[in-house]
Design an enzyme around this catalytic site. Sequence first.
Site, PDB file in Angstrom:
ATOM      1  N   HIS A 167       0.800  -1.231   0.000  1.00 39.93           N
ATOM      2  CA  HIS A 167       0.000   0.000   0.000  1.00 39.93           C
ATOM      3  C   HIS A 167       0.830   1.278   0.000  1.00 39.93           C
ATOM      4  CE1 HIS A 167      -4.055  -1.836   0.790  1.00 39.93           C
ATOM      5  NE2 HIS A 167      -3.272  -2.850   1.119  1.00 39.93           N
ATOM      6  N   ASP A 380       3.692   9.585  -1.198  1.00 44.16           N
ATOM      7  CA  ASP A 380       2.488   8.888  -0.756  1.00 44.16           C
ATOM      8  C   ASP A 380       2.185   7.760  -1.724  1.00 44.16           C
ATOM      9  OD1 ASP A 380       0.312   8.427   0.902  1.00 44.16           O
ATOM     10  OD2 ASP A 380      -0.306  10.531   0.905  1.00 44.16           O
TER      11      ASP A 380
END
Length: 473
Positions: A167, A380
């Site tokens: 992730h 991110d």
Amino acid sequence: MSAHATGSTTAADLVVVSNRLPVDRSPEDEQWRPSPGGLVAALEPVLQSTGGAWVGWPGQPDLALDPFSFDGMELVPVELSAEDLELFYEGFSNDTIWPLYHDVISPPAYHRDWWEAYVRVNERYAHAAASVAAENATVWVHDYQLQLVPRMLRELRPDVIIGYFHHIPFPAYGIYSQLPWRTQVLEGLLGADVIGFQRVADAGNFARAVRRRLGFETKAGSIRVPTADGSVRTAIAKAYPISIDASVYDELARRPDVQQRAREIRESLGDPDVVLFGVDRLDYTKGIGHRLKAYGELLADGRLDVERVTLVQVASPSRERVAAYMQLRDEIELTVGRINGDYDTVGHTAIRYLHHSYPREEMVALYLAADVMLVTALRDGMNLVAKEYVASRVDGDGVLVLSEFTGAADELTQAVRVNPHDIEGLKDAITAAIEMPVAERRRRMRALRRRVRDHDVERWSRAFLTDLDEVTR
């Protein structure tokens, strides 16, 4: 919302393995409740329809529980001691892997006892998954806390099909190679049949690390992995950008009470012409300091007027026992205090700073109240906040300012893209967003909403599981 939990030990055809179970236990009544979060929303329907199982930590140290059923899912708790949490979770996962994989924005720490705890805890998760998986089951492992589980599981259960989804970013080899246990982590991940990443660049970084470190042949996302018996199996490494359940945010944003709450929020801010909004976990990867610096300079330059513009910054608490996070909170709060001290008037506040977490309804009201959403992450994996903002803008208005260092920037191409390290460029992007003509705002938002609606979280999970099924045929 709570549900009845019952004891159970069924073998499951689909097993999800993640650091946490998809439920939280209320301290008041000890009832289990569903956790908020995109992963739960994506996988809960799949598990319910297949009678699947979810392996994870129940959220409290030293809590030993038998497997139990909840909302049509089998939950298999993994017990972690306070020491496990300190060494495996706060230590290796969040003070070694997290900063290393986010381009060393904060320096990683390398401690052998942290690594030993990481190995030990990964073994525990692998054994729990092996114990509950039916013959030839599919096991889907999630995220950086469990990078060793795929190989461990393959050794325990060679019959099962294994997927892994990462992730967070996967760094370039020059950064990754600093990790003392770089080889073991790559070998751990290559236990999976499909290794999924948020961005094409992350999958490429992983394949290059495998070539450089292990010498395995990689071609167009396929990796040839030698096995113990002398044969070769193929693993796939590719991008599967995660998303949100857009319909949930759309429905909430259309509710009259949520729209009324959005109006109340603007009134409570003194009815400014423009509301800028940032919402992040309080984390050094999110670029909150860069955002505040740009905003403070715009006020100092006279390009923004505190009587017309307010910044609302939600910084939800995160890893509050880790020193780097305590220091970050102090820096952010000092900066907010200084800017407000310099520019507040009796009727208007420059920055409304909120160090809380909020329920989804309140978040959607804040998204509706915000004219400009600022996502200035330094690095991110995806950044689902950007997608939540877009999905909530049922009025077709609003502007998204989005860091090019987020996974979301690959998809949300109609956002105003920024390099958050370029403070002058960030200032120009904020003023461009504020001054953007209505027709352009609506054109951009229409395209953004179409993308988020068409590429939702259900499509993400289906794409991954379909590939996993095909690669192992």
